[in-house]
Write a protein that holds these residues in place. Structure first.
Motif, PDB file in Angstrom:
ATOM      1  N   ASP A 218       0.734  -1.295   0.112  1.00 50.41           N
ATOM      2  CA  ASP A 218      -0.021  -0.002   0.116  1.00 50.41           C
ATOM      3  C   ASP A 218       1.014   1.342  -0.094  1.00 50.41           C
ATOM      4  O   ASP A 218       1.926   1.272   0.906  1.00 50.41           O
ATOM      5  N   ALA A 219       0.567   2.243  -0.732  1.00 47.49           N
ATOM      6  CA  ALA A 219       1.257   3.583  -0.898  1.00 47.49           C
ATOM      7  C   ALA A 219       0.671   4.569  -0.021  1.00 47.49           C
ATOM      8  O   ALA A 219       1.292   5.873  -0.204  1.00 47.49           O
ATOM      9  N   GLY A 220       0.072   4.241   1.070  1.00 47.79           N
ATOM     10  CA  GLY A 220      -0.122   5.350   2.078  1.00 47.79           C
ATOM     11  C   GLY A 220      -1.609   5.812   2.026  1.00 47.79           C
ATOM     12  O   GLY A 220      -2.370   5.831   0.952  1.00 47.79           O
ATOM     13  N   ASP A 221      -2.027   6.390   3.273  1.00 50.17           N
ATOM     14  CA  ASP A 221      -3.205   7.051   3.397  1.00 50.17           C
ATOM     15  C   ASP A 221      -4.287   6.067   3.314  1.00 50.17           C
ATOM     16  O   ASP A 221      -5.415   6.171   2.889  1.00 50.17           O
ATOM     17  N   ALA A 222      -4.063   4.804   4.167  1.00 50.11           N
ATOM     18  CA  ALA A 222      -5.067   4.035   4.171  1.00 50.11           C
ATOM     19  C   ALA A 222      -6.162   4.316   5.432  1.00 50.11           C
ATOM     20  O   ALA A 222      -7.257   4.198   5.423  1.00 50.11           O
ATOM     21  N   GLU A 223      -5.584   5.220   6.567  1.00 46.88           N
ATOM     22  CA  GLU A 223      -6.294   5.379   7.423  1.00 46.88           C
ATOM     23  C   GLU A 223      -7.099   6.752   7.242  1.00 46.88           C
ATOM     24  O   GLU A 223      -6.504   7.668   6.119  1.00 46.88           O
ATOM     25  N   ASP A 224      -7.967   7.366   8.063  1.00 49.05           N
ATOM     26  CA  ASP A 224      -8.679   8.544   7.769  1.00 49.05           C
ATOM     27  C   ASP A 224      -9.667   8.710   8.942  1.00 49.05           C
ATOM     28  O   ASP A 224     -10.423   7.757   9.361  1.00 49.05           O
ATOM     29  N   THR A 225      -9.912   9.986   9.284  1.00 49.18           N
ATOM     30  CA  THR A 225     -10.603  10.366  10.434  1.00 49.18           C
ATOM     31  C   THR A 225     -12.218  10.364   9.858  1.00 49.18           C
ATOM     32  O   THR A 225     -12.874  10.178  10.932  1.00 49.18           O
ATOM     33  N   THR A 226     -12.418   9.932   8.677  1.00 45.13           N
ATOM     34  CA  THR A 226     -13.884   9.696   8.680  1.00 45.13           C
ATOM     35  C   THR A 226     -14.376   8.570   8.946  1.00 45.13           C
ATOM     36  O   THR A 226     -15.484   8.165   8.995  1.00 45.13           O
TER      37      THR A 226
ATOM     38  N   GLU B 242     -13.318   4.177  13.784  1.00 45.17           N
ATOM     39  CA  GLU B 242     -12.330   3.137  14.534  1.00 45.17           C
ATOM     40  C   GLU B 242     -10.862   3.954  13.962  1.00 45.17           C
ATOM     41  O   GLU B 242     -10.142   3.721  15.187  1.00 45.17           O
ATOM     42  N   SER B 243     -10.778   4.664  13.183  1.00 46.29           N
ATOM     43  CA  SER B 243      -9.456   5.270  12.581  1.00 46.29           C
ATOM     44  C   SER B 243      -9.298   6.410  13.369  1.00 46.29           C
ATOM     45  O   SER B 243      -8.167   6.579  14.002  1.00 46.29           O
ATOM     46  N   SER B 244     -10.361   7.160  13.608  1.00 48.57           N
ATOM     47  CA  SER B 244     -10.065   8.440  14.289  1.00 48.57           C
ATOM     48  C   SER B 244      -9.818   8.034  15.735  1.00 48.57           C
ATOM     49  O   SER B 244      -8.977   8.979  16.462  1.00 48.57           O
ATOM     50  N   LEU B 245     -10.432   7.423  16.493  1.00 47.80           N
ATOM     51  CA  LEU B 245     -10.374   6.872  17.873  1.00 47.80           C
ATOM     52  C   LEU B 245      -9.034   6.465  18.365  1.00 47.80           C
ATOM     53  O   LEU B 245      -8.653   6.741  19.325  1.00 47.80           O
ATOM     54  N   THR B 246      -8.269   5.986  17.194  1.00 50.79           N
ATOM     55  CA  THR B 246      -7.059   5.017  17.460  1.00 50.79           C
ATOM     56  C   THR B 246      -5.883   5.905  16.628  1.00 50.79           C
ATOM     57  O   THR B 246      -4.775   5.285  16.646  1.00 50.79           O
ATOM     58  N   LYS B 247      -6.195   6.715  16.210  1.00 50.56           N
ATOM     59  CA  LYS B 247      -5.086   7.843  15.528  1.00 50.56           C
ATOM     60  C   LYS B 247      -4.614   6.799  14.562  1.00 50.56           C
ATOM     61  O   LYS B 247      -3.289   6.819  14.205  1.00 50.56           O
ATOM     62  N   GLY B 248      -5.471   6.147  13.791  1.00 54.61           N
ATOM     63  CA  GLY B 248      -4.959   5.398  12.503  1.00 54.61           C
ATOM     64  C   GLY B 248      -4.444   3.961  12.859  1.00 54.61           C
ATOM     65  O   GLY B 248      -4.118   3.339  12.040  1.00 54.61           O
ATOM     66  N   ASN B 249      -4.322   3.668  14.133  1.00 54.98           N
ATOM     67  CA  ASN B 249      -3.753   2.527  14.414  1.00 54.98           C
ATOM     68  C   ASN B 249      -4.382   1.101  14.177  1.00 54.98           C
ATOM     69  O   ASN B 249      -3.987   0.272  13.511  1.00 54.98           O
ATOM     70  N   ALA B 250      -5.757   1.397  14.202  1.00 55.21           N
ATOM     71  CA  ALA B 250      -6.753   0.348  14.177  1.00 55.21           C
ATOM     72  C   ALA B 250      -6.425   0.024  12.578  1.00 55.21           C
ATOM     73  O   ALA B 250      -6.623  -1.271  12.237  1.00 55.21           O
ATOM     74  N   VAL B 251      -6.576   0.616  11.641  1.00 56.32           N
ATOM     75  CA  VAL B 251      -6.289   0.590  10.321  1.00 56.32           C
ATOM     76  C   VAL B 251      -5.173  -0.058   9.812  1.00 56.32           C
ATOM     77  O   VAL B 251      -4.818  -1.005   9.081  1.00 56.32           O
ATOM     78  N   MET B 252      -4.061   0.153  10.555  1.00 51.47           N
ATOM     79  CA  MET B 252      -2.532  -0.444  10.219  1.00 51.47           C
ATOM     80  C   MET B 252      -2.815  -2.066  10.771  1.00 51.47           C
ATOM     81  O   MET B 252      -2.253  -2.979   9.778  1.00 51.47           O
ATOM     82  N   ALA B 253      -3.590  -2.125  11.833  1.00 55.28           N
ATOM     83  CA  ALA B 253      -3.490  -3.408  12.312  1.00 55.28           C
ATOM     84  C   ALA B 253      -4.380  -4.098  11.086  1.00 55.28           C
ATOM     85  O   ALA B 253      -4.180  -5.560  11.158  1.00 55.28           O
ATOM     86  N   MET B 254      -5.439  -3.601  10.588  1.00 52.91           N
ATOM     87  CA  MET B 254      -6.377  -4.300   9.555  1.00 52.91           C
ATOM     88  C   MET B 254      -5.679  -4.579   8.233  1.00 52.91           C
ATOM     89  O   MET B 254      -5.821  -5.575   7.724  1.00 52.91           O
ATOM     90  N   LEU B 255      -4.747  -3.671   7.871  1.00 56.10           N
ATOM     91  CA  LEU B 255      -3.720  -3.988   6.880  1.00 56.10           C
ATOM     92  C   LEU B 255      -3.279  -5.013   7.062  1.00 56.10           C
ATOM     93  O   LEU B 255      -2.896  -6.040   6.012  1.00 56.10           O
ATOM     94  N   ARG B 256      -2.461  -5.277   8.219  1.00 61.10           N
ATOM     95  CA  ARG B 256      -1.560  -6.467   8.536  1.00 61.10           C
ATOM     96  C   ARG B 256      -2.320  -7.780   8.198  1.00 61.10           C
ATOM     97  O   ARG B 256      -1.814  -8.737   7.624  1.00 61.10           O
ATOM     98  N   GLY B 257      -3.515  -7.697   8.887  1.00 60.81           N
ATOM     99  CA  GLY B 257      -4.393  -8.771   8.808  1.00 60.81           C
ATOM    100  C   GLY B 257      -4.788  -9.279   7.483  1.00 60.81           C
ATOM    101  O   GLY B 257      -5.111 -10.310   7.060  1.00 60.81           O
TER     102      GLY B 257
END
Length: 243
Positions: free
Chosen positions: A44-52, A55-70
């Motif tokens: 992925d070339a970036g910006d997978a996370e977003d405040t919209t 789950e991303s907003s509450l975790t400062k993007g961390n939840a999305v990073m974990a989902m990418l890993r999964g």
């Protein structure tokens, strides 16, 4: 020849409903490629996370990073969605949650004079007979001046980085870029020796890839509408893209 299939996305911006589809498709394609004797990666070339996305907003993007890993992603370029909103101090946690290299060579902490914690400038991966050096870049947006970050221009640092990865055995040079297609084009025009730029940031669907000064440039749109696919035949001696 070594066949390397690069599956790539960019600028998902929290559209996780697409991530399920992408992960399933990538799993099927990986199986098909590997059965035929090739190698398949998902980047992925970036910006997978977003405040919209809550789950991303509450975790400062961390939840999305974990989902990418999964979902099976192996590399991620640093985008701007989190560091611009929360400051560069969030990068360490993003990398920890992703659990894979978060690559970016041009975001330097002014206090330490080192890359912001959590970043890796490049990685070298071996696929069959070929060592591939993947260099990460992000866009030096004016808004980053608020954090007093040192963000050298890609043209100033990429030639040295190419020399470094080649000294470590890399034969094929790839840039995973969150700089935008026009800046990617400018980089290819002024710096020789880059085989491929996988881009992001300005939401372009580049199909077929551009060819600029012998460099392929690809980008897969935005919001997960497309899964980019590059089937590359790599010369086992030179590492250059033969087809």
């Amino acid at each position: 020849m070594t066949r390397l299939t690069i599956l790539h996305t960019n600028d998902l911006h929290g559209r996780l409903e697409q991530l399920t589809r992408i992960a399933a498709l990538a799993k099927r394609l990986r199986h098909e490629v590997e059965v035929s004797g090739g190698y398949c990666v998902l980047w992925d070339a970036g910006d997978a996370e977003d405040t919209t996305l809550l789950e991303s907003s509450l975790t400062k993007g961390n939840a999305v990073m974990a989902m990418l890993r999964g979902a099976g992603y192996e590399l991620e370029a640093l985008g701007n969605a989190s560091p611009l909103r929360y400051g560069p101090q969030c990068v360490r946690d993003l990398a920890a949650q992703f659990g894979q290299p978060l690559i970016c060579a041009n975001m330097i902490d002014p206090q330490t004079q080192q890359l912001v914690e959590g970043l890796t400038p490049y990685v070298i991966r071996r696929y069959g007979e070929i060592n591939v050096g993947i260099i990460g870049l992000t866009d030096a947006m004016k808004s980053y001046q608020a954090f007093k970050l040192i963000m050298p221009a890609p043209q100033a640092i990429v030639p040295t980085l190419i020399d470094e990865v080649k000294a470590l055995g890399a034969q094929t040079i790839v840039v995973l870029s969150h700089c935008g297609s026009q800046k990617d084009r400018a980089l290819a025009q002024t710096v020789s020796g880059i085989d491929l730029i996988v881009g992001a940031h300005d939401h372009q669907a580049i199909d077929p890839p551009w060819v600029v000064n012998g460099t392929l440039i690809a980008q897969a749109g935005f919001y997960g509408r497309y899964l980019g696919r590059l089937d590359l035949d790599l010369d086992p001696i030179t590492g250059r893209i033969a087809g």
